[in-house]
Write a protein that holds these residues in place. Structure first.
Motif, mmCIF file in Angstrom:
data_model
loop_
_atom_site.group_PDB
_atom_site.id
_atom_site.type_symbol
_atom_site.label_atom_id
_atom_site.label_comp_id
_atom_site.label_asym_id
_atom_site.label_seq_id
_atom_site.Cartn_x
_atom_site.Cartn_y
_atom_site.Cartn_z
ATOM 1 N N LEU A 72 0.829 -1.207 0.000
ATOM 2 C CA LEU A 72 0.000 0.000 0.000
ATOM 3 C C LEU A 72 0.865 1.260 0.000
ATOM 4 O O LEU A 72 0.544 2.253 -0.668
ATOM 5 C CB LEU A 72 -0.927 -0.008 1.214
ATOM 6 N N ALA A 73 1.973 1.216 0.747
ATOM 7 C CA ALA A 73 2.893 2.355 0.746
ATOM 8 C C ALA A 73 3.507 2.552 -0.637
ATOM 9 O O ALA A 73 3.694 3.685 -1.105
ATOM 10 C CB ALA A 73 3.985 2.143 1.792
ATOM 11 N N LEU A 74 3.801 1.440 -1.311
ATOM 12 C CA LEU A 74 4.369 1.502 -2.657
ATOM 13 C C LEU A 74 3.384 2.143 -3.632
ATOM 14 O O LEU A 74 3.746 2.999 -4.457
ATOM 15 C CB LEU A 74 4.738 0.097 -3.108
ATOM 16 N N LEU A 75 2.113 1.748 -3.555
ATOM 17 C CA LEU A 75 1.098 2.320 -4.433
ATOM 18 C C LEU A 75 0.904 3.813 -4.169
ATOM 19 O O LEU A 75 0.716 4.600 -5.100
ATOM 20 C CB LEU A 75 -0.226 1.583 -4.246
ATOM 21 N N LYS A 76 0.948 4.187 -2.914
ATOM 22 C CA LYS A 76 0.811 5.597 -2.577
ATOM 23 C C LYS A 76 1.981 6.404 -3.129
ATOM 24 O O LYS A 76 1.796 7.501 -3.675
ATOM 25 C CB LYS A 76 0.739 5.763 -1.056
ATOM 26 N N TYR A 77 3.177 5.840 -3.039
ATOM 27 C CA TYR A 77 4.353 6.541 -3.559
ATOM 28 C C TYR A 77 4.243 6.735 -5.068
ATOM 29 O O TYR A 77 4.478 7.840 -5.586
ATOM 30 C CB TYR A 77 5.619 5.750 -3.222
ATOM 31 N N GLY A 79 1.564 6.733 -6.814
ATOM 32 C CA GLY A 79 0.489 7.676 -7.070
ATOM 33 C C GLY A 79 0.984 9.112 -6.988
ATOM 34 O O GLY A 79 0.621 9.966 -7.812
ATOM 35 N N SER A 80 1.832 9.395 -6.006
ATOM 36 C CA SER A 80 2.414 10.744 -5.901
ATOM 37 C C SER A 80 3.348 11.030 -7.068
ATOM 38 O O SER A 80 3.419 12.168 -7.554
ATOM 39 C CB SER A 80 3.162 10.891 -4.574
ATOM 40 N N ARG A 81 4.054 10.001 -7.562
ATOM 41 C CA ARG A 81 4.886 10.189 -8.753
ATOM 42 C C ARG A 81 4.019 10.501 -9.972
ATOM 43 O O ARG A 81 4.393 11.308 -10.831
ATOM 44 C CB ARG A 81 5.723 8.922 -9.025
ATOM 45 N N LEU A 82 2.876 9.883 -10.041
ATOM 46 C CA LEU A 82 1.948 10.149 -11.139
ATOM 47 C C LEU A 82 1.459 11.594 -11.083
ATOM 48 O O LEU A 82 1.337 12.262 -12.127
ATOM 49 C CB LEU A 82 0.769 9.180 -11.047
ATOM 50 N N GLN A 83 1.195 12.093 -9.897
ATOM 51 C CA GLN A 83 0.816 13.496 -9.753
ATOM 52 C C GLN A 83 1.946 14.417 -10.204
ATOM 53 O O GLN A 83 1.709 15.424 -10.875
ATOM 54 C CB GLN A 83 0.439 13.787 -8.299
ATOM 55 N N HIS A 84 3.172 14.062 -9.837
ATOM 56 C CA HIS A 84 4.321 14.883 -10.225
ATOM 57 C C HIS A 84 4.484 14.920 -11.748
ATOM 58 O O HIS A 84 4.692 15.988 -12.340
ATOM 59 C CB HIS A 84 5.587 14.335 -9.566
ATOM 60 N N VAL A 85 4.373 13.761 -12.388
ATOM 61 C CA VAL A 85 4.515 13.693 -13.846
ATOM 62 C C VAL A 85 3.412 14.507 -14.520
ATOM 63 O O VAL A 85 3.655 15.236 -15.500
ATOM 64 C CB VAL A 85 4.482 12.230 -14.318
ATOM 65 N N ALA A 99 -6.224 8.815 -14.214
ATOM 66 C CA ALA A 99 -5.024 7.975 -14.128
ATOM 67 C C ALA A 99 -4.842 7.405 -12.723
ATOM 68 O O ALA A 99 -4.501 6.226 -12.552
ATOM 69 C CB ALA A 99 -3.793 8.787 -14.537
ATOM 70 N N LEU A 100 -5.075 8.222 -11.704
ATOM 71 C CA LEU A 100 -4.963 7.737 -10.327
ATOM 72 C C LEU A 100 -6.025 6.686 -10.026
ATOM 73 O O LEU A 100 -5.760 5.703 -9.329
ATOM 74 C CB LEU A 100 -5.097 8.905 -9.354
ATOM 75 N N ALA A 101 -7.226 6.888 -10.562
ATOM 76 C CA ALA A 101 -8.282 5.891 -10.375
ATOM 77 C C ALA A 101 -7.894 4.570 -11.028
ATOM 78 O O ALA A 101 -8.112 3.487 -10.461
ATOM 79 C CB ALA A 101 -9.597 6.403 -10.956
ATOM 80 N N TYR A 102 -7.289 4.636 -12.223
ATOM 81 C CA TYR A 102 -6.853 3.413 -12.896
ATOM 82 C C TYR A 102 -5.799 2.675 -12.071
ATOM 83 O O TYR A 102 -5.838 1.441 -11.954
ATOM 84 C CB TYR A 102 -6.269 3.750 -14.269
ATOM 85 N N LEU A 103 -4.844 3.410 -11.518
ATOM 86 C CA LEU A 103 -3.788 2.781 -10.738
ATOM 87 C C LEU A 103 -4.366 2.082 -9.509
ATOM 88 O O LEU A 103 -3.978 0.951 -9.190
ATOM 89 C CB LEU A 103 -2.761 3.832 -10.320
ATOM 90 N N LEU A 230 -4.877 9.938 -3.070
ATOM 91 C CA LEU A 230 -3.787 9.031 -2.712
ATOM 92 C C LEU A 230 -4.180 8.088 -1.585
ATOM 93 O O LEU A 230 -3.362 7.288 -1.139
ATOM 94 C CB LEU A 230 -2.546 9.838 -2.298
ATOM 95 N N SER A 231 -5.420 8.176 -1.144
ATOM 96 C CA SER A 231 -5.929 7.298 -0.097
ATOM 97 C C SER A 231 -6.986 6.371 -0.691
ATOM 98 O O SER A 231 -7.183 6.330 -1.911
ATOM 99 C CB SER A 231 -6.524 8.128 1.043
#
Length: 395
Positions: A72-77, A79-85, A99-103, A230-231
């Protein structure tokens, strides 16, 4: 798109217990696969272990699996990278939300040990750009992010299967903009009268806000929405409730507590008869969303992520080795089957030719000799008649 008739409500809204069971099942499947990997490699490893013991070397330890909390921590990380990109590429927020919903949705079908989220990250973004009509080709996305385009395309089918080919997403960003438009319209109708603003369902001070103040509230609300995404909030609550929780955070920044406006929303959604019960449910949901938002806003430490990523790569390597062994065994079996089929066909052809009285073809050398003899007018091996010169010499 009607939320009450959407596939998102039907297929992608869960309780906390349902989410936990789905993730535990995926995690257990990965643990079972790792155990099978160890069992399959034990026979080959036993010989290597004997050799290593004879030479004084120690056998390589089995990879340590990821804990569910680490996944779960990995997915959250990521997800934050996806926001940055998305921010770096200046993509619309609707693309980011999709995109976040897909992930999130994809990793309800498999675990991180089965599919590396680092590889699936840009694939989710690529799909979101297509479905949200902001198309970027895989080649262009790969060029902008430094990732090979074939890697993005290679995992596209995997992502689609995880998403059950259900690609429509109701975004809280759109609902958030709807709330701000509603507030502006209500403030315009109320004018400068606080009594009229209260009657319209606006809290004190909301009707007098200028564009600069509304801009500050909007910026905070968008940041709160980013944290909620991210939650587990999008999988537990409707996008309108996420937007309302973010809106409340934005106005709290201005010192305005949303009370009257929540009543306005409850009256609209629940009807005039039972709006108070709807208001109580809404307030309970917003309290839970505040907790989820605070959880999503907490960053993951880089050192922690590096340690988790090393464990993930070891697990993926172990599972990949089993996949290669299985693929090699499958290819060998396929080759053996083809060889047996060819041998049987040759045997059947020979039997058919024998039944028709067809003799086997002559060897190439014999055929050449026969052709040469025929050209000379004699059978192979026959004695040649004497020439005229020879006959004259014999007289």
């Amino acid at each position: 798109m009607n939320w009450l008739e959407s596939t998102q409500l039907r297929n992608w809204q869960f309780t906390a217990d349902q989410l936990r069971r789905m993730r535990e099942n995926n995690h257990q499947r990965s643990l079972d696969a790792l155990q099978q990997a160890r069992a399959r490699s034990s026979s080959a490893a036993s010989l290597e272990t004997m050799d290593s013991q004879a030479s004084g070397a120690s056998a390589a330890p089995a990879p340590e699996p990821l804990a569910l909390e680490e996944e779960l921590a990995l997915l959250k990380y990521y997800g934050s990278r996806l926001q940055h990109v998305s921010r770096e590429l200046r993509l619309p927020r609707r693309v980011l939300g999709t995109a976040l919903a897909y992930l999130q949705r994809a990793y309800l079908a498999f675990s991180c040990m089965e599919q590396d989220p680092q590889q699936l990250l840009l694939t989710c973004l690529y799909l979101a750009c297509k479905i949200e009509e902001h198309y970027i080709s895989a080649a262009e996305l790969g060029r902008l992010t430094g990732v090979p385009a074939d890697l993005i395309l290679r995992t596209e089918l995997v992502a689609l299967q995880g998403l059950k080919f259900d690609l429509i997403v109701h975004s809280p960003y759109k609902a958030l903009e709807g709330f701000f438009e509603d507030i502006k319209e209500a403030a315009a109708e109320a004018g400068s009268s606080e009594a009229a603003a209260a009657a319209a369902g606006l809290d004190p001070g909301m009707a007098a806000l200028d564009e600069l103040q509304l801009g500050k509230a909007r910026a905070v609300a968008y940041s709160a929405t980013d944290a909620l995404l991210l939650s587990d909030a999008p999988l537990l609550h409707a996008p309108g409730r996420l937007a309302l929780a973010a809106l409340r955070s934005g106005f709290n920044k201005l010192g305005i507590k949303l009370q009257k406006y929540l009543e306005r929303v409850a009256r609209r959604s629940s009807g005039s008869a039972d709006w108070q019960a709807g208001l109580a449910q809404l307030q309970a949901a917003l309290s839970e969303l505040d907790r989820l938002g605070a959880e999503g806003a907490r960053s993951v430490e880089q050192e922690e992520m590096a340690a988790i990523d090393r464990k993930l790569k070891a697990c993926r390597a172990a599972l990949g080795g089993v996949g290669k062994e299985a693929a090699a065994a499958k290819a060998k079996a396929k080759a053996e089957k083809a060889a047996r089929k060819a041998a049987k066909a040759a045997e059947q052809r020979s039997a058919a030719e024998a039944s028709l009285g067809i003799l086997p073809a002559a060897p190439a050398a014999g055929a050449a000799e026969a052709a040469a003899a025929a050209a000379d007018g004699a059978a192979p091996g026959a004695q040649q008649p004497p020439t005229k010169r020879q006959r004259q010499g014999e007289v």
